[in-house]
Design a protein around this motif. Structure first.
Motif: not given
Length: 935
Positions: A795-797, A799-800, A802, A805
């Motif tokens: 999840d943090r990856y 966020e850093r 985007p 994705r």
């Protein structure tokens, strides 16, 4: 003709033909309207070959194709869950079912299906009727459910293996005779059809019980006598379910049929009706074959429009050439005949070439013969090394009389094989090129039909000659087993009778030429000419040179490592036994399962059909996040694999003359363009563990030389930054930051300076794992950490970064629309499973996301390797190995720095000028006396 004594009934399992045809061919569609016809095409060709092959004393007098009727049968009333686990038929296969029935009728073969009954019941009833009338029956199927019918004049023929199944064959499969097959199946059950059976009892145990007690009812009546408590309890508690299972697997052989055996008499096809159907399907090749066979004019089929660039690569019709006739091939035994063939080759400008040898190891196999083909149907075989099969008194081999001298043949062929104006065509030509090279002949230039297929169809099907011949030429080549046999009784090709060798070897060259005529023109239509001409064809001779060079291996180092691994394994065993509280066979999954799931009570244990626990690596990796014993077992297994697969096995691959290991590279081994290696596989030597890295110490440089290793640094992350256009990642690479260390600092809240290498390795797993769609579950398993913690990292990856994705979503959408993805260099990687449902769906998406990145990295190192021979031709250096992103060279001691400078420049500029990356490519270099030191 009245059916009776002397009659022979063939019953064809139509459903088996359909599914075999569907899975064997690419997804073909009718050009005029897009109707799916791949399975129909394969079905028609199989049925036509069946009809052509059935002549002589064993030919059928009566025949029928039996189909399953769609919908529920009487078995669903017996057991509502019967066949409940079966997935629905593929969407594009459904409209083809009625067409296969129409095809059967078009061939004038009886077509039978009955509502409420399965094809097996109809086959059973007809078999009994034919047997009772005094006739013979051959059931053409490999379905194990039909084996209960064998005996009393009824046999089976497995069309896949061309193997007849009689009473002995049934006993080999089930451990009992045909009359007790139903009893065994009732106990063992069937997961495919959802027949429950007795939990924990498989085929072997069921056969043992039936043989001991005589039949199922006796066994169930005397179940209390069984000594094994679990087995006894299973039979007692599940007796009724077992009886239901018996009723489900037992065929109904007393159906009332509204037709007679006499109505199944074999008839000639009505050519007008047959050709009309085949023409309607737009099957050009088989239309021509049928028309020629019956000496009638083939109906015209309108030309199909040219395929668009985005269309799926449907298999084209085979070229309009003469049918295969192995009897027409020429045996060349005089120099005059050989010269005539050479003259014909120069007149044509190209030739298909194939070699026959005594084995598969190109570095040690002897040349037995050469085959040539210049026109479809016109091929020859030149035997040079066939022996009588017995050594003479002095230990030499006795050559069969009438063969030309090997040296004379090679001297005659050498100018042509080396002539730049003559194109040589082969299937896996690298093998033949190495055989010729060992005899002083450098084959160039050449085309390779295996590589043509790979450039066109990576991800759709395999690229072996037999598969390509079936797919594109509608022709089944002579099986190798027919000539060489199998198992301990197998012979080498030099022992094959020359007449048979001519048919087999010349056919290979004939097939290769025809495949080339089909596949080569498609490169332009599918827009992959550049892939073939710049990435595939020029790499093949480079790999051949590397393979022949080989790498020096120190046998003593491997032997010492084997001993050390054995001692460490013994220590781990003692530790495992202490943790378990008892001694057991660590190498036994069943015994380990009992310790973990029964004695220790851990969760996640699953039993297989044998009733024993399964303990694969993924199960142990899950358990290892919280328990020491499974973690130690994983360590033990890794050492065991290192010892058996590498330190022990590598010694057997050391060439007796060169002292080197000569691996073989497979260009078509991965859909992404990554190379694979075999005999031995040097791509998979583990590097994550200290023991795995130590194996590389055995790969050494000769005296006066060094090994140098040049390795792309984080190449796939750099490509991701480029293709996903992630500015922060691109800038980090431009600034020379260590991406894995940066991720580690972000994820684990530790400073980059003085970072623990193990922490960085964990971050590396996160970087690459997330790129390829790893789940929190998978990352937890890889890092042996709790799943919740792993999901937090993911999840943090995102966020850093985007943009990653976004790239993933866009790539999957492209794959779903086009059924392929592309590398930066135009390589198409087909994704036929992208629309899959269920467990396959996640895998297909991850594969689609992975492929453009991994494939682009593979293309870059390919480009570097292709340029390398020219770049280092004046330097004292030899390129030996490619392992993923790494190249290994053997170099004179005093030239290491110079070679590294040249090689780095080639590798770092390999993408130019085709693709200009937004991030710099960097290469790390090392020097050492062995591979471990250099890496």
């Amino acid at each position: 003709m009245t059916f009776g004594k002397g009659s022979h009934l063939h019953l064809i399992d139509g459903s088996a033909f359909i599914f075999r045809a569907y899975h064997a061919l690419p997804p073909l569609t009718r050009k005029s309207d897009g109707l799916p016809i791949g399975a129909v095409s394969g079905f028609c060709n199989m049925l036509y070959r069946y009809i052509e092959a059935n002549t002589g004393a064993d030919a059928p007098t009566h025949a029928a194709v039996i189909f399953d009727y769609s919908g529920k049968t009487f078995r669903n009333n017996l057991y509502s869950a019967y066949k409940a686990n079966r997935p629905p038929a593929p969407e594009d296969l459904v409209p083809q079912f009625p067409l296969t029935r129409a095809a059967t009728r078009a061939f004038n073969v009886a077509c039978i299906e009955i509502e409420g009954f399965e094809a097996d019941d109809i086959i059973g009833t007809l078999s009994h009727q034919a047997r009772d009338a005094g006739g013979r029956v051959t059931i053409i199927s490999s379905d194990k459910d039909l084996m209960q019918l064998v005996g009393g004049g009824v046999e089976m023929l497995d069309p896949m293996k061309n193997k007849r199944i009689d009473r002995e064959g049934v006993e080999e499969k089930f451990g009992v005779g045909p009359e007790r097959v139903v009893d065994v199946q009732a106990l063992a059950g069937d997961s495919v059809d959802n027949v429950p059976g007795a939990p924990g009892i498989g085929i072997k145990t069921a056969a043992l019980l039936i043989n001991e007690y005589g039949d199922l009812e006796t066994l169930l009546a005397r179940a209390e006598e069984i000594k094994q408590p679990k087995r006894r309890q299973t039979l007692i508690e599940n007796a009724e379910l077992i009886r239901i299972s018996r009723d489900l697997v037992k065929l109904d052989c007393d159906m009332e049929l509204d037709f007679t055996l006499d109505s199944l008499e074999v008839k000639e096809p009505d050519t007008e009706k047959l050709l009309a159907f085949l023409s309607e399907m737009e099957f050009r090749t088989i239309v021509k074959r049928v028309a020629e066979k019956f000496n009638v004019e083939a109906p015209a089929i309108p030309d199909a429009p040219a395929p668009s660039a985005a269309s799926s690569p449907d298999a084209p019709a085979a070229p309009e050439t003469k049918p295969f006739d192995t009897a027409s091939y020429e045996k060349v035994t005089t120099m005059g005949a050989l010269e005539r063939w050479i003259d014909a080759i120069y007149a044509r400008g190209y030739v298909a070439v194939d070699t026959e040898t005594t084995g598969l190891d190109e570095m040690q196999a002897d040349l037995v013969g050469v085959s040539l083909c210049v026109e479809p149907g016109e091929a020859c075989y030149i035997p040079v090394g066939h022996t009588l099969g017995e050594d003479d008194l002095f230990g030499g081999s006795n050559l069969v009389d009438g063969q030309l001298s090997k040296n004379m043949v090679l001297d005659a062929l050498k100018p042509m094989l080396e002539d730049e104006s003559i194109l040589k065509i082969g299937q896996n030509m690298k093998y033949d090129a190495k055989i010729f090279a060992r005899h002083g002949v450098r084959v160039a230039p050449y085309d390779d039909t295996m590589l043509l297929s790979y450039a066109l169809n990576a991800g759709i099907h395999n690229h072996g000659m037999d598969a390509l011949s079936e797919r594109y030429l509608n022709h089944t080549p002579i099986p190798t087993k027919e000539l060489l046999g199998s198992g301990k009784s197998a012979i080498t090709f030099d022992k094959v009778e020359i007449g048979k060798a001519v048919e087999y070897a010349a056919e290979d060259a004939d097939i290769t030429l025809r495949l080339w005529q089909v596949l080569k023109p498609r490169l332009h239509a599918e827009k992959v000419t550049t892939v073939y001409e710049t990435l595939e064809r020029p790499l093949s001779p480079v790999l051949a040179q590397m393979e022949m060079a080989g790498i020096l291996v120190d046998r003593d180092v491997l032997s010492r490592m084997s001993n050390a691994f054995a001692q460490k394994m013994a220590g781990l065993e003692a530790e495992i036994h202490e943790l378990a509280g008892e001694s057991f066979n660590v190498g036994s999954p069943a015994q380990l399962g009992e310790i973990l799931f029964e004695k220790m009570g851990l969760e996640g244990g699953k039993k297989g059909k044998t009733g024993k626990y399964s303990t694969p690596a993924d199960v142990l990796e899950d358990l290892a996040t919280e328990h020491d014993l499974p973690a130690r077992v994983l360590d033990w297994r890794q050492l065991s694999k290192l010892k058996s697969t590498y330190t022990d096995a590598l010694q057997t691959f050391i060439h007796p003359e060169t002292g080197r290991v000569h691996t073989s590279y497979v260009q078509t081994g991965a859909v992404t363009g990554r190379l694979a290696s075999s005999d031995p596989n040097l791509q998979n030597i583990p590097v994550r563990s200290e023991e795995g890295r130590r194996i590389r110490e055995a790969f050494i440089a000769p005296k006066g030389k060094k090994l140098i290793s040049l390795d792309y640094s984080q190449i796939e992350l750099r490509i991701l930054a480029h293709v996903a256009n992630i500015e922060s990642l691109k800038q980090a690479f431009r600034d020379g930051l260590d991406i894995h260390a940066m991720t580690a600092s972000e994820m684990f809240n530790v400073p980059i300076e003085g970072m623990d290498p193990m922490v960085r390795r964990q971050a590396k797993a996160i970087n690459f794992g997330v790129i390829y769609g790893i789940s929190g579950f998978g990352l937890a398993r890889n890092l042996r950490i709790p799943r919740k913690e792993a999901q937090g990292f993911i999840d943090r990856y995102f966020e850093r970064f985007p943009g990653i994705r976004t790239y993933m979503d866009d790539t999957v959408a492209f794959a779903k629309e086009h059924k392929y993805v592309e590398t930066l260099f135009g390589r198409k990687i087909h994704t036929p499973e992208i629309g899959a449902k269920g467990p396959q769906a996640g895998f297909a998406k991850r594969q689609a996301i992975n492929a453009p990145i991994q494939g682009s990295a593979a293309d870059i190192i390919r480009r570097a390797m292709i340029r390398m021979p020219e770049a280092i031709k004046d330097l004292p250096a030899t390129m030996l190995l490619q392992v993923h992103d790494e190249l290994i060279f053997e170099v004179d001691e005093d030239a290491c720095d110079q070679v590294i400078e040249v090689v780095k420049d080639v590798m770092e500029t390999a993408s130019d000028p085709a693709v200009k990356l937004d991030v710099p490519i960097e290469v790390d270099a090392g020097i050492g006396d062995n591979w471990a030191e250099a890496h």
